[in-house]
Write a protein that holds these residues in place. Structure first.
Motif, PDB file in Angstrom:
ATOM      1  N   LYS A   1     -49.634  18.438 -42.971  1.00  0.00           N
ATOM      2  CA  LYS A   1     -50.273  18.799 -41.269  1.00  0.00           C
ATOM      3  C   LYS A   1     -49.009  18.843 -40.929  1.00  0.00           C
ATOM      4  CE  LYS A   1     -53.872  16.879 -38.763  1.00  0.00           C
ATOM      5  NZ  LYS A   1     -55.057  15.824 -38.469  1.00  0.00           N
ATOM      6  N   LYS A   2     -49.513  20.155 -39.695  1.00  0.00           N
ATOM      7  CA  LYS A   2     -48.509  20.326 -38.868  1.00  0.00           C
ATOM      8  C   LYS A   2     -47.814  19.038 -37.728  1.00  0.00           C
ATOM      9  CE  LYS A   2     -49.378  25.391 -38.552  1.00  0.00           C
ATOM     10  NZ  LYS A   2     -49.495  26.201 -37.726  1.00  0.00           N
ATOM     11  N   ALA A   3     -46.850  18.614 -37.498  1.00  0.00           N
ATOM     12  CA  ALA A   3     -47.130  18.166 -36.204  1.00  0.00           C
ATOM     13  C   ALA A   3     -46.488  18.880 -35.428  1.00  0.00           C
ATOM     14  CB  ALA A   3     -46.090  16.360 -36.802  1.00  0.00           C
ATOM     15  N   VAL A   4     -46.026  18.464 -33.832  1.00  0.00           N
ATOM     16  CA  VAL A   4     -45.563  18.751 -32.756  1.00  0.00           C
ATOM     17  C   VAL A   4     -44.665  17.578 -32.360  1.00  0.00           C
ATOM     18  CG1 VAL A   4     -46.080  19.961 -30.880  1.00  0.00           C
ATOM     19  CG2 VAL A   4     -46.880  20.933 -32.533  1.00  0.00           C
ATOM     20  N   VAL A   5     -43.779  17.506 -31.953  1.00  0.00           N
ATOM     21  CA  VAL A   5     -43.220  15.981 -31.489  1.00  0.00           C
ATOM     22  C   VAL A   5     -42.741  16.936 -29.925  1.00  0.00           C
ATOM     23  CG1 VAL A   5     -41.481  14.684 -31.551  1.00  0.00           C
ATOM     24  CG2 VAL A   5     -42.753  15.160 -33.182  1.00  0.00           C
TER      25      VAL A   5
ATOM     26  N   LYS B   1     -33.908   9.400 -30.732  1.00  0.00           N
ATOM     27  CA  LYS B   1     -35.010  10.180 -31.365  1.00  0.00           C
ATOM     28  C   LYS B   1     -35.162  10.025 -32.962  1.00  0.00           C
ATOM     29  CE  LYS B   1     -36.898  11.091 -26.771  1.00  0.00           C
ATOM     30  NZ  LYS B   1     -37.282  12.371 -26.201  1.00  0.00           N
ATOM     31  N   ALA B   2     -34.137  10.908 -33.906  1.00  0.00           N
ATOM     32  CA  ALA B   2     -34.252  10.728 -35.637  1.00  0.00           C
ATOM     33  C   ALA B   2     -34.860  10.520 -35.816  1.00  0.00           C
ATOM     34  CB  ALA B   2     -32.509  11.308 -35.342  1.00  0.00           C
ATOM     35  N   GLU B   3     -34.043   8.383 -36.232  1.00  0.00           N
ATOM     36  CA  GLU B   3     -35.884   7.835 -36.797  1.00  0.00           C
ATOM     37  C   GLU B   3     -37.013   7.923 -36.550  1.00  0.00           C
ATOM     38  OE1 GLU B   3     -33.995   3.412 -36.438  1.00  0.00           O
ATOM     39  OE2 GLU B   3     -32.370   4.420 -36.699  1.00  0.00           O
ATOM     40  N   ARG B   4     -37.461   7.998 -35.508  1.00  0.00           N
ATOM     41  CA  ARG B   4     -39.302   7.970 -35.022  1.00  0.00           C
ATOM     42  C   ARG B   4     -39.157   9.394 -35.755  1.00  0.00           C
ATOM     43  NH1 ARG B   4     -38.315   6.932 -28.938  1.00  0.00           N
ATOM     44  NH2 ARG B   4     -36.737   7.089 -29.276  1.00  0.00           N
ATOM     45  N   ARG B   5     -39.010  10.499 -35.410  1.00  0.00           N
ATOM     46  CA  ARG B   5     -39.062  11.885 -35.882  1.00  0.00           C
ATOM     47  C   ARG B   5     -38.935  12.047 -37.074  1.00  0.00           C
ATOM     48  NH1 ARG B   5     -35.673  14.467 -31.296  1.00  0.00           N
ATOM     49  NH2 ARG B   5     -33.545  14.213 -32.942  1.00  0.00           N
ATOM     50  N   ASP B   6     -37.895  11.119 -38.499  1.00  0.00           N
ATOM     51  CA  ASP B   6     -37.979  11.127 -39.712  1.00  0.00           C
ATOM     52  C   ASP B   6     -39.198  10.193 -40.333  1.00  0.00           C
ATOM     53  OD1 ASP B   6     -35.714  12.057 -39.579  1.00  0.00           O
ATOM     54  OD2 ASP B   6     -34.481  10.247 -39.833  1.00  0.00           O
ATOM     55  N   GLN B   7     -39.534   9.156 -39.408  1.00  0.00           N
ATOM     56  CA  GLN B   7     -40.465   8.297 -39.753  1.00  0.00           C
ATOM     57  C   GLN B   7     -41.906   9.061 -39.961  1.00  0.00           C
ATOM     58  OE1 GLN B   7     -41.147   4.715 -40.724  1.00  0.00           O
ATOM     59  NE2 GLN B   7     -42.733   5.576 -41.166  1.00  0.00           N
ATOM     60  N   ILE B   8     -42.267  10.537 -38.876  1.00  0.00           N
ATOM     61  CA  ILE B   8     -43.120  10.956 -38.779  1.00  0.00           C
ATOM     62  C   ILE B   8     -43.456  11.948 -40.391  1.00  0.00           C
ATOM     63  CG2 ILE B   8     -44.389  12.827 -37.526  1.00  0.00           C
ATOM     64  CD1 ILE B   8     -43.191  12.054 -35.062  1.00  0.00           C
ATOM     65  N   GLU B   9     -41.829  12.087 -40.550  1.00  0.00           N
ATOM     66  CA  GLU B   9     -42.510  12.880 -41.803  1.00  0.00           C
ATOM     67  C   GLU B   9     -42.666  12.042 -43.029  1.00  0.00           C
ATOM     68  OE1 GLU B   9     -38.811  15.954 -41.383  1.00  0.00           O
ATOM     69  OE2 GLU B   9     -40.745  16.809 -40.816  1.00  0.00           O
ATOM     70  N   LYS B  10     -42.371  11.240 -43.030  1.00  0.00           N
ATOM     71  CA  LYS B  10     -41.797  10.025 -43.939  1.00  0.00           C
ATOM     72  C   LYS B  10     -43.663  10.411 -44.114  1.00  0.00           C
ATOM     73  CE  LYS B  10     -37.553   7.975 -44.157  1.00  0.00           C
ATOM     74  NZ  LYS B  10     -37.157   7.281 -43.817  1.00  0.00           N
ATOM     75  N   ASN B  11     -44.067   9.619 -43.259  1.00  0.00           N
ATOM     76  CA  ASN B  11     -45.932   9.902 -43.482  1.00  0.00           C
ATOM     77  C   ASN B  11     -46.762  11.268 -43.841  1.00  0.00           C
ATOM     78  OD1 ASN B  11     -45.339   6.839 -42.582  1.00  0.00           O
ATOM     79  ND2 ASN B  11     -45.470   7.318 -40.338  1.00  0.00           N
ATOM     80  N   GLY B  12     -45.852  12.290 -43.625  1.00  0.00           N
ATOM     81  CA  GLY B  12     -47.004  12.952 -44.833  1.00  0.00           C
ATOM     82  C   GLY B  12     -46.825  14.266 -43.879  1.00  0.00           C
ATOM     83  N   TYR B  13     -46.485  14.042 -42.609  1.00  0.00           N
ATOM     84  CA  TYR B  13     -46.048  15.797 -41.935  1.00  0.00           C
ATOM     85  C   TYR B  13     -44.931  15.926 -41.844  1.00  0.00           C
ATOM     86  CZ  TYR B  13     -50.168  12.467 -39.689  1.00  0.00           C
ATOM     87  OH  TYR B  13     -51.665  12.218 -38.742  1.00  0.00           O
ATOM     88  N   GLU B  14     -45.268  17.404 -41.865  1.00  0.00           N
ATOM     89  CA  GLU B  14     -43.562  18.483 -41.437  1.00  0.00           C
ATOM     90  C   GLU B  14     -43.953  18.963 -39.565  1.00  0.00           C
ATOM     91  OE1 GLU B  14     -42.152  22.639 -42.737  1.00  0.00           O
ATOM     92  OE2 GLU B  14     -43.561  22.008 -44.302  1.00  0.00           O
ATOM     93  N   ILE B  15     -42.837  18.748 -39.430  1.00  0.00           N
ATOM     94  CA  ILE B  15     -42.620  18.826 -37.529  1.00  0.00           C
ATOM     95  C   ILE B  15     -42.092  19.929 -37.710  1.00  0.00           C
ATOM     96  CG2 ILE B  15     -41.077  18.481 -35.605  1.00  0.00           C
ATOM     97  CD1 ILE B  15     -40.578  15.447 -36.786  1.00  0.00           C
ATOM     98  N   VAL B  16     -43.370  20.944 -36.945  1.00  0.00           N
ATOM     99  CA  VAL B  16     -43.377  21.891 -36.811  1.00  0.00           C
ATOM    100  C   VAL B  16     -42.647  22.346 -35.931  1.00  0.00           C
ATOM    101  CG1 VAL B  16     -44.978  23.072 -38.450  1.00  0.00           C
ATOM    102  CG2 VAL B  16     -45.048  22.866 -36.208  1.00  0.00           C
ATOM    103  N   MET B  17     -42.567  22.120 -34.573  1.00  0.00           N
ATOM    104  CA  MET B  17     -42.271  22.274 -33.254  1.00  0.00           C
ATOM    105  C   MET B  17     -41.628  20.928 -32.369  1.00  0.00           C
ATOM    106  SD  MET B  17     -44.501  24.095 -30.216  1.00  0.00           S
ATOM    107  CE  MET B  17     -44.080  25.294 -31.164  1.00  0.00           C
TER     108      MET B  17
END
Length: 265
Positions: free
Chosen positions: A70-74, A172-188
């Motif tokens: 699923k797309k994630a926008v951060v 903020k890198a650790e928090r971004r990494d956690q989002i992707e570990k939860n099954g998202y891909e940060i697209v923006m």
């Protein structure tokens, strides 16, 4: 008698020193006036942020993820999705620079306003196959106040999962990494500060920050969406090493010395 005179001298010196420092801090905040007025009053600022969110929508629609993620926008919050111009106005009026105590009181006041177009963009993402995540370097101690402020403004799905504030580190890198570990891909990623996009530039000087931007120029307007903020940012600390440890007088001097100037001839 000598002790009394010495005591009076010390007290007078301390009071004079505080008055001088307050005056210098007032001069620092006075330099925020035009930038703050531009963000609060100009149609040009409003047009620019609408343009930015329109670009972000187009880019979001054209992104694809791998392996069905699923797309994630951060997004950052301050001066990216929410406007702290009233706080800046208070600083200018009272001649005070940033302090964590004053910022905490401001957060508790829940008076931040939405950047034009920010709520609409956030809803658009959530309604079109993506999910908004709000990563801010505000303290987690302010979570309830910030959550309430965002929900009142109309931002969607503000939860423990999506609102990620500082607990251990401001990187903020650790928090971004956690989002992707939860099954998202940060697209923006959206932000007003280069650190919102890549931790590689944290605490770097402006020459290195500019080189990093040039190296990654193809990402801006595509994956990296920048909101304008001339009031404050890590670019100011990038003027020299240990900038934030300088006295108000030294900061004022450095600001002027950093200007590019015509010689008048």
């Amino acid at each position: 008698m000598k002790k009394i005179i010495l005591g009076l001298f010390i007290i007078t010196s301390l009071l004079f020193g505080k008055e001088l420092k307050d005056n210098m801090n007032g001069k620092l905040t006075d330099q925020m006036v035009l930038a703050t007025l531009w963000m609060q009053k100009s149609g040009e600022y409003r047009a620019l942020v609408y343009q930015t969110f329109n670009t972000a929508k187009l880019s979001f629609d054209n992104t694809k993820t791998k392996d069905g993620k699923k797309k994630a926008v951060v997004s950052d919050l301050d001066e990216t999705l929410i406007d702290n111009g009233k706080m800046a106005g208070w600083q200018i009026e009272n001649g005070v620079t940033y302090s964590s105590d004053a910022w905490h009181k401001w957060a508790q006041a829940r008076e931040a306003e939405a950047i034009p177009g920010a709520v609409e963009f956030s809803k658009y993402v959530n309604e079109n196959g993506g999910k908004m995540f709000y990563i801010s370097n505000r303290s987690h101690k302010e979570f309830d106040a910030i959550k309430e402020n965002l929900i009142t403004l109309g931002f969607p799905e503000v939860t423990e999962e999506t609102l990620l504030l500082v607990k251990d580190t401001s990187d903020k890198a650790e928090r971004r990494d956690q989002i992707e570990k939860n099954g998202y891909e940060i697209v923006m990623l959206l932000g007003d500060n280069l650190d919102d996009f890549d931790s590689e530039v944290r605490k770097k000087g402006n020459d290195e920050r500019i080189k990093h931007v040039d190296k990654n120029k193809d990402k801006y307007g595509v994956k990296y969406i920048v909101l304008p903020n001339p009031m404050y940012g890590d670019w100011e600390g990038g003027l020299c090493n240990d900038y934030w440890k300088k006295t108000p007088e030294e900061k004022l001097k450095l600001r002027h010395e950093s200007l590019k100037m015509w010689n008048g001839e």
